[in-house]
Design an enzyme around this catalytic site. Structure first.
Site, PDB file in Angstrom:
ATOM      1  N   GLY A  57       0.843  -1.191   0.000  1.00 23.96           N
ATOM      2  CA  GLY A  57       0.000   0.000   0.000  1.00 23.96           C
ATOM      3  C   GLY A  57       0.871   1.231   0.000  1.00 23.96           C
ATOM      4  O   GLY A  57       2.073   1.145   0.278  1.00 23.96           O
ATOM      5  N   CYS A  99       5.306  -6.337   1.545  1.00 26.00           N
ATOM      6  CA  CYS A  99       5.750  -4.947   1.580  1.00 26.00           C
ATOM      7  C   CYS A  99       5.087  -4.181   2.730  1.00 26.00           C
ATOM      8  O   CYS A  99       5.383  -4.453   3.880  1.00 26.00           O
ATOM      9  CB  CYS A  99       5.511  -4.305   0.209  1.00 26.00           C
ATOM     10  SG  CYS A  99       6.514  -2.835  -0.011  1.00 26.00           S
ATOM     11  N   TYR A 100       4.147  -3.287   2.452  1.00 27.25           N
ATOM     12  CA  TYR A 100       3.471  -2.581   3.548  1.00 27.25           C
ATOM     13  C   TYR A 100       2.848  -3.587   4.525  1.00 27.25           C
ATOM     14  O   TYR A 100       2.842  -3.377   5.743  1.00 27.25           O
ATOM     15  CB  TYR A 100       2.400  -1.646   2.977  1.00 27.25           C
ATOM     16  CG  TYR A 100       1.617  -0.903   4.025  1.00 27.25           C
ATOM     17  CD1 TYR A 100       2.179   0.180   4.677  1.00 27.25           C
ATOM     18  CD2 TYR A 100       0.328  -1.304   4.378  1.00 27.25           C
ATOM     19  CE1 TYR A 100       1.473   0.857   5.667  1.00 27.25           C
ATOM     20  CE2 TYR A 100      -0.386  -0.643   5.363  1.00 27.25           C
ATOM     21  CZ  TYR A 100       0.185   0.437   6.004  1.00 27.25           C
ATOM     22  OH  TYR A 100      -0.512   1.103   6.976  1.00 27.25           O
ATOM     23  N   HIS A 158       7.700  -7.952  -4.175  1.00 26.66           N
ATOM     24  CA  HIS A 158       6.366  -8.257  -4.710  1.00 26.66           C
ATOM     25  C   HIS A 158       6.369  -9.583  -5.475  1.00 26.66           C
ATOM     26  O   HIS A 158       6.819  -9.632  -6.619  1.00 26.66           O
ATOM     27  CB  HIS A 158       5.894  -7.117  -5.613  1.00 26.66           C
ATOM     28  CG  HIS A 158       5.511  -5.906  -4.837  1.00 26.66           C
ATOM     29  ND1 HIS A 158       4.258  -5.721  -4.298  1.00 26.66           N
ATOM     30  CD2 HIS A 158       6.247  -4.833  -4.449  1.00 26.66           C
ATOM     31  CE1 HIS A 158       4.227  -4.595  -3.628  1.00 26.66           C
ATOM     32  NE2 HIS A 158       5.428  -4.024  -3.708  1.00 26.66           N
ATOM     33  N   GLU A 181       3.852 -11.103  -6.656  1.00 30.13           N
ATOM     34  CA  GLU A 181       2.729 -11.208  -7.591  1.00 30.13           C
ATOM     35  C   GLU A 181       3.035 -10.669  -8.987  1.00 30.13           C
ATOM     36  O   GLU A 181       2.324 -10.958  -9.933  1.00 30.13           O
ATOM     37  CB  GLU A 181       1.491 -10.488  -7.005  1.00 30.13           C
ATOM     38  CG  GLU A 181       1.586  -8.969  -6.878  1.00 30.13           C
ATOM     39  CD  GLU A 181       2.314  -8.485  -5.624  1.00 30.13           C
ATOM     40  OE1 GLU A 181       3.051  -9.280  -5.025  1.00 30.13           O
ATOM     41  OE2 GLU A 181       2.154  -7.305  -5.271  1.00 30.13           O
ATOM     42  N   SER A 240     -24.625 -10.029 -26.835  1.00 28.85           N
ATOM     43  CA  SER A 240     -23.942  -8.993 -27.605  1.00 28.85           C
ATOM     44  C   SER A 240     -22.994  -9.601 -28.618  1.00 28.85           C
ATOM     45  O   SER A 240     -22.463  -8.915 -29.463  1.00 28.85           O
ATOM     46  CB  SER A 240     -23.135  -8.132 -26.649  1.00 28.85           C
ATOM     47  OG  SER A 240     -22.094  -8.912 -26.116  1.00 28.85           O
ATOM     48  N   GLY A 241     -22.755 -10.904 -28.488  1.00 32.38           N
ATOM     49  CA  GLY A 241     -21.749 -11.520 -29.349  1.00 32.38           C
ATOM     50  C   GLY A 241     -20.402 -11.582 -28.656  1.00 32.38           C
ATOM     51  O   GLY A 241     -19.497 -12.270 -29.097  1.00 32.38           O
ATOM     52  N   GLY A 242     -20.256 -10.852 -27.557  1.00 33.76           N
ATOM     53  CA  GLY A 242     -19.004 -10.871 -26.799  1.00 33.76           C
ATOM     54  C   GLY A 242     -18.946 -12.075 -25.873  1.00 33.76           C
ATOM     55  O   GLY A 242     -19.955 -12.737 -25.638  1.00 33.76           O
ATOM     56  N   VAL A 243     -17.768 -12.307 -25.322  1.00 35.01           N
ATOM     57  CA  VAL A 243     -17.571 -13.560 -24.601  1.00 35.01           C
ATOM     58  C   VAL A 243     -18.309 -13.598 -23.253  1.00 35.01           C
ATOM     59  O   VAL A 243     -18.863 -14.631 -22.883  1.00 35.01           O
ATOM     60  CB  VAL A 243     -16.061 -13.884 -24.450  1.00 35.01           C
ATOM     61  CG1 VAL A 243     -15.329 -12.825 -23.678  1.00 35.01           C
ATOM     62  CG2 VAL A 243     -15.845 -15.231 -23.818  1.00 35.01           C
ATOM     63  N   ASP A 244     -18.375 -12.464 -22.553  1.00 34.11           N
ATOM     64  CA  ASP A 244     -18.980 -12.519 -21.215  1.00 34.11           C
ATOM     65  C   ASP A 244     -20.471 -12.841 -21.267  1.00 34.11           C
ATOM     66  O   ASP A 244     -20.948 -13.746 -20.576  1.00 34.11           O
ATOM     67  CB  ASP A 244     -18.754 -11.201 -20.460  1.00 34.11           C
ATOM     68  CG  ASP A 244     -17.283 -10.834 -20.374  1.00 34.11           C
ATOM     69  OD1 ASP A 244     -16.454 -11.753 -20.485  1.00 34.11           O
ATOM     70  OD2 ASP A 244     -16.964  -9.645 -20.223  1.00 34.11           O
ATOM     71  N   SER A 245     -21.190 -12.101 -22.100  1.00 36.87           N
ATOM     72  CA  SER A 245     -22.627 -12.367 -22.159  1.00 36.87           C
ATOM     73  C   SER A 245     -22.896 -13.756 -22.737  1.00 36.87           C
ATOM     74  O   SER A 245     -23.869 -14.412 -22.388  1.00 36.87           O
ATOM     75  CB  SER A 245     -23.358 -11.287 -22.960  1.00 36.87           C
ATOM     76  OG  SER A 245     -22.936 -11.291 -24.305  1.00 36.87           O
ATOM     77  N   ALA A 246     -21.992 -14.222 -23.601  1.00 40.78           N
ATOM     78  CA  ALA A 246     -22.174 -15.547 -24.195  1.00 40.78           C
ATOM     79  C   ALA A 246     -21.974 -16.645 -23.153  1.00 40.78           C
ATOM     80  O   ALA A 246     -22.740 -17.614 -23.094  1.00 40.78           O
ATOM     81  CB  ALA A 246     -21.182 -15.729 -25.342  1.00 40.78           C
ATOM     82  N   LYS A 286     -11.261 -12.441 -16.270  1.00 35.84           N
ATOM     83  CA  LYS A 286     -11.523 -12.673 -17.693  1.00 35.84           C
ATOM     84  C   LYS A 286     -10.958 -14.007 -18.200  1.00 35.84           C
ATOM     85  O   LYS A 286     -11.615 -14.738 -18.933  1.00 35.84           O
ATOM     86  CB  LYS A 286     -10.890 -11.530 -18.496  1.00 35.84           C
ATOM     87  CG  LYS A 286     -11.251 -11.538 -19.952  1.00 35.84           C
ATOM     88  CD  LYS A 286     -12.557 -10.870 -20.135  1.00 35.84           C
ATOM     89  CE  LYS A 286     -12.975 -10.795 -21.576  1.00 35.84           C
ATOM     90  NZ  LYS A 286     -14.214 -10.062 -21.711  1.00 35.84           N
TER      91      LYS A 286
END
Ligand code: XMP
Length: 562
Positions: free
Chosen positions: A104, A131-132, A218, A220, A272-278, A418
């Site tokens: 942080g 770290c913090y 870090h 990550e 919508s044709g996009g991956v999330d809504s699909a 994602k």
């Protein structure tokens, strides 16, 4: 035909979207809020089952906090990011096996510096402070932190002094790490020993016998190549996690949760044709079959063959109920003469909501609206909440359809990143081309036509875009880019074709690489590929006589031109 006109003046409320993927539907909902809609109730269908083990990352404001959660998930351990002041009752519900305290911007000796709640020490659950986070453990357990003589930013070499520590299993004696700190642990709390050091940090890693560790670097970030091994060791060897966070388990849990929540109710989903809504549609369809109806609105701003391909996949491959609405005329009518990008977005959002509502009304009673909200959207909206106590899990990132629709939201992907959504899609048997599709903005081609939108211009852009897509796929570079597309500028320039002078449009090609759309670099495409795209566009697309390639990064530019 709706007569309402939206004022064409630059708007202070910006609907440009910074996250990835097909969040267009949420954008529309966000816009709808301004039309008097209300928050819809979120059905709690997708909460992870309590028997699932989890690592809880407490967020102290590091820019990498979300990345920590992601890395832990990559080790097949469920992980959530929560605000540092989340009450114990909420944490307990996650069945935590370990805590990670993030980095942080604060310094532990600043007045009002955020501190870890006492329950994390009282619970006897293992803790890893980064770290913090390490400085906090040092201070709270009786050690001493001080500003280092030298600040340490960037690459450093970590030398392990205790190679037997479970944290270091499978690591060599010295490893490259990424540092970013001013303060450092000067005196360890009682019971701690130093496990590793760097040139500037005599205590770069410390630990005690109760499973409490602090690390100065870090793990990550990608610049610490073995960082994931350390996080995995913490999760498995220190916390005793078994690694039951798998895509298969997620799908099974989601399906049974959706069944329970929906019961005999009806669900609608905007495709919508996009991956999330699909993926949302596919998951819900698996759970409740024909109780789901998808509404696919053609706003007339889609790319060539997009409508046909999307309908085919959902109807034929996945066998869903789809209502297809061709609202091209309505959208183009509303867009007539509008040149301001934000006004375009607003108009498109409003019109979408109207069409969607009209179609939904024809279905009779509907109980749920499904939405493809992802974990980063949930976190982001919580982080932008008014106080630090905005508890991430209970925050709902939704705008509203008109309140009279009385729908509850189901958001089965609200705990996923994602890349996890893509894995779910593949495991559900969705076609690869849909799962790996590049993001396409909700306002579609309207924000890739500079100036006013007409059907003639749309046709020109579709033809140019089709060539760009065709060539990039042939060159097998489609998947290496975040996005590539054509833009129809409002510039006309002089050219010569055969013996004739031409005065035609300028098309720009935009190609970018990116991790998350927050920043992007222009893609260095091979010259011969650019040459092919350019010559085909000029030869095959009537009305275009010049092609340029955009060589700006984000920032200072954005990915889209509008
Ligand atoms: P910018 O242009 O802001 O784009 O760098 C970042 C990402 O967001 C997409 N984008 C949008 N998506 N509605 C959307 O659904 C929008 O209004 C919108 N504006 C930009 C853009 O394609 C890129 O992936």
């Amino acid at each position: 035909m709706p007569k309402r006109k939206t004022k064409q003046s630059p708007d202070t409320s910006v609907h440009r979207v910074t996250t990835s993927g097909d969040i267009e539907v949420s954008t529309y909902l966000e816009i709808a809020k301004e039309m008097g809609g209300e928050q819809h109730v979120v059905a709690e269908e997708a909460a992870p089952p309590t028997e699932r083990e989890s690592i809880v990352v407490m967020d102290f404001g590091s820019q990498y906090s979300l990345l920590i959660a992601r890395r832990i998930r990559e080790c097949q351990v469920y992980c959530e990011l929560v605000s540092y002041d989340t009450p114990w009752e909420k944490i307990r519900a996650l069945n935590p096996r370990g805590f990670i305290l993030s980095g942080g911007p604060a310094s532990v000796y600043q007045p009002n510096a955020p501190m870890a709640p006492s329950y994390i020490y009282e619970s006897h659950i293992p803790i890893l402070g980064i770290c913090y986070g390490m400085h906090m453990i040092t201070k709270q357990l009786g050690g001493q932190v001080s500003p280092g003589a030298k600040q340490e930013y960037g690459h450093s070499i970590l030398h392990l002094s205790d190679t037997e520590s479970p944290l270091f299993k499978d690591l060599d004696g010295s490893i490259p790490v990424w540092m970013s700190h001013g303060d450092r642990t000067e005196e360890m709390p009682p019971g701690f020993t130093s496990l590793a050091y760097t040139e500037n940090s005599p205590v770069a890693v410390m630990g005690n016998n109760d499973g409490i560790y602090g690390i100065q670097f870090h793990p990550e970030v990608a610049h610490t190549p073995q960082g994931k091994t350390i996080l995995r060791n913490f999760a498995y060897l220190v916390c005793g996690c078994k690694g039951n966070w798998t895509i298969g388990n997620f799908i099974n849990d989601s399906i049974s949760n959706i069944k329970k929540t929906v019961g005999k109710g009806k669900v609608i989903n905007a495709l919508s044709g996009g991956v999330d809504s699909a993926v949302v549609a596919t998951l819900i369809h698996r759970a409740v079959g024909d109780q789901l109806t998808c509404i696919f609105v053609n706003n007339g701003l889609l790319r060539r063959e997009e409508v046909e391909r999307t309908s085919k996949v959902f109807r034929e491959n996945l066998g869903m109920n789809i209502i297809y609405v061709d609202a091209t005329d309505r959208f183009l009518y509303r867009l007539k003469g509008i040149t301001d990008p934000e006004v375009k977005r607003k108009v498109i959002g409003e019109e979408f909501i109207e069409v969607f509502e009209e179609e939904a009304n024809k279905l009779g009673r509907v109980d749920f609206l499904a939405q493809g909200t992802l974990y980063p959207d949930v976190i982001e909206s919580a982080a932008s909440g008014s106080t630090a106590s905005a508890v991430i899990k209970t925050h709902h990132n939704v705008g509203g359809l008109p309140a009279r629709m009385r729908l509850s939201l189901i958001e089965p992907l609200r705990y996923l990143f994602k890349d996890e959504v893509r894995k779910v899609g593949l495991e559900l048997g969705m076609p690869e081309e849909m799962v790996w599709r590049q993001p396409f903005p909700g306002p579609g081609l309207a924000i890739r036509i500079i100036g006013d939108v007409t059907s003639e211009k749309l046709e020109i852009l579709r033809s140019a875009d089709f060539i760009v897509m065709n060539e990039i796929k042939k060159a097998k570079l489609y998947h290496q880019l975040w996005q590539i597309f054509a833009v129809l500028t409002d510039v006309k320039s002089v050219g010569v074709m055969g013996d004739f002078r031409t005065y035609n449009y300028l098309v720009a090609i935009r190609a970018v690489t990116s991790e998350d759309a927050m920043t992007a670099d222009w893609a260095r495409l091979p010259y011969d590929l650019m040459a092919r795209m350019s010559s085909r566009i000029v030869n095959e697309v009537t009305g275009v006589n010049r092609v340029v390639f955009d060589i700006t990064s984000k920032p200072p530019s954005t990915i889209e031109w509008e």
